[in-house]
Design an enzyme around this catalytic site. Sequence first.
Site, mmCIF file in Angstrom:
data_model
loop_
_atom_site.group_PDB
_atom_site.id
_atom_site.type_symbol
_atom_site.label_atom_id
_atom_site.label_comp_id
_atom_site.label_asym_id
_atom_site.label_seq_id
_atom_site.Cartn_x
_atom_site.Cartn_y
_atom_site.Cartn_z
ATOM 1 N N ASP A 42 -49.338 14.934 24.982
ATOM 2 C CA ASP A 42 -48.114 15.625 24.146
ATOM 3 C C ASP A 42 -47.040 16.164 25.041
ATOM 4 O O ASP A 42 -47.536 16.272 26.214
ATOM 5 C CB ASP A 42 -48.718 16.642 23.251
ATOM 6 C CG ASP A 42 -47.729 16.823 22.096
ATOM 7 O OD1 ASP A 42 -48.148 16.481 21.042
ATOM 8 O OD2 ASP A 42 -46.780 17.591 22.181
ATOM 9 N N ASN A 95 -48.312 7.696 18.571
ATOM 10 C CA ASN A 95 -47.943 8.468 17.367
ATOM 11 C C ASN A 95 -46.982 9.385 17.725
ATOM 12 O O ASN A 95 -46.428 10.149 16.661
ATOM 13 C CB ASN A 95 -49.311 9.074 16.800
ATOM 14 C CG ASN A 95 -49.006 10.359 16.002
ATOM 15 O OD1 ASN A 95 -48.800 10.216 14.534
ATOM 16 N ND2 ASN A 95 -49.224 11.494 16.403
ATOM 17 N N TYR A 161 -33.730 7.659 12.146
ATOM 18 C CA TYR A 161 -35.259 7.895 11.972
ATOM 19 C C TYR A 161 -35.808 6.444 11.526
ATOM 20 O O TYR A 161 -36.901 5.784 11.651
ATOM 21 C CB TYR A 161 -35.559 8.841 10.687
ATOM 22 C CG TYR A 161 -37.148 9.128 10.964
ATOM 23 C CD1 TYR A 161 -37.655 9.624 11.987
ATOM 24 C CD2 TYR A 161 -37.805 8.759 9.811
ATOM 25 C CE1 TYR A 161 -39.161 9.926 11.829
ATOM 26 C CE2 TYR A 161 -39.217 8.882 9.744
ATOM 27 C CZ TYR A 161 -40.012 9.674 10.486
ATOM 28 O OH TYR A 161 -41.302 9.875 10.538
ATOM 29 N N LYS A 165 -38.309 3.828 12.761
ATOM 30 C CA LYS A 165 -39.730 3.427 12.182
ATOM 31 C C LYS A 165 -39.773 1.881 11.898
ATOM 32 O O LYS A 165 -40.845 1.354 11.840
ATOM 33 C CB LYS A 165 -40.040 4.178 11.048
ATOM 34 C CG LYS A 165 -40.088 5.737 11.588
ATOM 35 C CD LYS A 165 -41.223 5.807 12.507
ATOM 36 C CE LYS A 165 -41.697 7.408 12.977
ATOM 37 N NZ LYS A 165 -42.839 7.507 13.823
ATOM 38 N N ILE A 194 -46.845 14.052 4.893
ATOM 39 C CA ILE A 194 -47.853 14.481 5.193
ATOM 40 C C ILE A 194 -47.685 15.795 5.695
ATOM 41 O O ILE A 194 -46.655 16.251 6.497
ATOM 42 C CB ILE A 194 -48.352 13.750 6.271
ATOM 43 C CG1 ILE A 194 -48.629 12.136 6.257
ATOM 44 C CG2 ILE A 194 -49.864 14.178 6.778
ATOM 45 C CD1 ILE A 194 -49.083 11.681 4.733
ATOM 46 N N THR A 196 -47.583 18.582 7.753
ATOM 47 C CA THR A 196 -47.512 18.995 9.002
ATOM 48 C C THR A 196 -46.457 19.772 9.542
ATOM 49 O O THR A 196 -45.509 20.211 8.626
ATOM 50 C CB THR A 196 -47.519 17.664 10.147
ATOM 51 O OG1 THR A 196 -46.099 17.015 9.763
ATOM 52 C CG2 THR A 196 -48.660 16.710 9.572
HETATM 53 P P1 NAD Z 1 -45.536 17.027 14.299
HETATM 54 O O1 NAD Z 1 -44.419 17.555 14.660
HETATM 55 O O2 NAD Z 1 -46.544 18.108 13.615
HETATM 56 O O3 NAD Z 1 -46.388 16.187 15.601
HETATM 57 C C1 NAD Z 1 -45.504 15.671 16.625
HETATM 58 C C2 NAD Z 1 -46.049 15.541 17.994
HETATM 59 O O4 NAD Z 1 -45.347 14.753 18.687
HETATM 60 C C3 NAD Z 1 -45.749 17.178 18.463
HETATM 61 O O5 NAD Z 1 -47.062 17.643 18.870
HETATM 62 C C4 NAD Z 1 -44.740 16.937 19.688
HETATM 63 O O6 NAD Z 1 -44.542 17.999 20.588
HETATM 64 C C5 NAD Z 1 -45.127 15.580 19.847
HETATM 65 N N1 NAD Z 1 -43.831 15.205 20.606
HETATM 66 C C6 NAD Z 1 -42.605 14.918 20.316
HETATM 67 N N2 NAD Z 1 -41.794 14.602 21.044
HETATM 68 C C7 NAD Z 1 -42.510 13.970 22.222
HETATM 69 C C8 NAD Z 1 -42.185 13.401 23.449
HETATM 70 N N3 NAD Z 1 -41.131 13.152 23.650
HETATM 71 N N4 NAD Z 1 -43.460 13.162 24.272
HETATM 72 C C9 NAD Z 1 -44.714 13.459 23.754
HETATM 73 N N5 NAD Z 1 -44.912 14.249 22.617
HETATM 74 C C10 NAD Z 1 -43.831 14.240 21.672
HETATM 75 O O7 NAD Z 1 -45.176 15.692 13.404
HETATM 76 P P2 NAD Z 1 -46.451 14.782 12.558
HETATM 77 O O8 NAD Z 1 -45.897 14.878 11.252
HETATM 78 O O9 NAD Z 1 -47.924 15.038 12.848
HETATM 79 O O10 NAD Z 1 -45.773 13.410 13.265
HETATM 80 C C11 NAD Z 1 -46.566 12.525 13.919
HETATM 81 C C12 NAD Z 1 -46.050 11.068 13.619
HETATM 82 O O11 NAD Z 1 -45.966 10.644 12.367
HETATM 83 C C13 NAD Z 1 -44.594 10.943 13.962
HETATM 84 O O12 NAD Z 1 -44.280 9.606 14.677
HETATM 85 C C14 NAD Z 1 -44.004 11.074 12.657
HETATM 86 O O13 NAD Z 1 -42.620 10.414 12.840
HETATM 87 C C15 NAD Z 1 -44.736 10.070 11.963
HETATM 88 N N6 NAD Z 1 -44.816 10.670 10.385
HETATM 89 C C16 NAD Z 1 -44.788 11.735 9.791
HETATM 90 C C17 NAD Z 1 -44.790 11.991 8.384
HETATM 91 C C18 NAD Z 1 -44.920 13.239 7.774
HETATM 92 O O14 NAD Z 1 -44.746 13.461 6.607
HETATM 93 N N7 NAD Z 1 -45.489 14.251 8.295
HETATM 94 C C19 NAD Z 1 -44.383 10.970 7.749
HETATM 95 C C20 NAD Z 1 -44.374 9.501 8.196
HETATM 96 C C21 NAD Z 1 -44.584 9.538 9.647
#
Ligand code: NAD
Length: 257
Positions: A42, A95, A161, A165, A194, A196
């Site tokens: 991360d 991810n 976005y 994706k 989700i 988060t």
């Molecule tokens: P989150 O913000 O809780 O976690 C994302 C993590 O990625 C964080 O810990 C952040 O520090 C890390 N990160 C960001 N940029 C980075 C970089 N350049 N290098 C290394 N790490 C980096 O969000 P989440 O909801 O857990 O998202 C995880 C994945 O799921 C993402 O790709 C997001 O697009 C995708 N997603 C999330 C949802 C949702 O509703 N939460 C829905 C669809 C897809």
Amino acid sequence: MTLSTAGTYTGKVAFVTGAGSGIGRATAIAFAKAGASVTAVDISEKGLQETAALIEAFGGRVLTIPCDVTSSKGIKAALDKTVATFGGLDCAFNNAGIEQPVNKLKDIDEDLWDRVLAVNLKSVYLCMKHQIDIMLTNGGGAIVNTSSGAGVLAIQGQSAYCASKYGVTAISKCAALEHASQGIRVNALCPGIIDTDMISRFTGDTEQGRARVIAQEPIGRMGRPEEIANTVLWLCSEQAGFVTGHAMVIDGGQTAG
Ligand code: NAD
């Protein structure tokens, strides 16, 4: 609730990006609970420390590597350290990602466009590029990339976005085809909403904001990070041995109608 997978990943090595929060953290924990040695990557050192503490609390094995996933060098070094520490690489969950503030395509700042595409899409290309090299010499492996509902359906105000994706969905399928006969399976995961930190930022973390996104979910609630983790573990397991090139939607019915 986490699926009972205790011991099913004993002796396996899993590499998880975005492991400092949300979906990535839940998946790193799930892999470790299932017996895997886990590399947690991360950009946030604080997030990684918290994840490591949660894993170490139950005796799990974790290596934390702070790294910006847009750096090819950084990712290669993290993968090399994984192999040197744990002896191989069996599963990868690519991810890490960032959200885009709601804005029409014509109004998106060009630097923001580049950053969203770099963090969400280029990183997945870079991760797979280096992971596949290792897996080819190791006799195979399983890769899961985080796409989104926005990787299969267009959303107004989300063109950067969505572009990132849709791109993840596409390159997951391309890589799956390229290596299907070599023991490497690649799938994309398309979560709905989700619960988060990303969604907290997106909704302003207000009751109103949460209600607005929950209203988009036919199932009447947000998904939990652990529900995504369960699916990642299944996709990486031998039970999913015939599943490759798939974009798996896990979204409470959001994209069904
Ligand atoms: P989150 O913000 O809780 O976690 C994302 C993590 O990625 C964080 O810990 C952040 O520090 C890390 N990160 C960001 N940029 C980075 C970089 N350049 N290098 C290394 N790490 C980096 O969000 P989440 O909801 O857990 O998202 C995880 C994945 O799921 C993402 O790709 C997001 O697009 C995708 N997603 C999330 C949802 C949702 O509703 N939460 C829905 C669809 C897809």
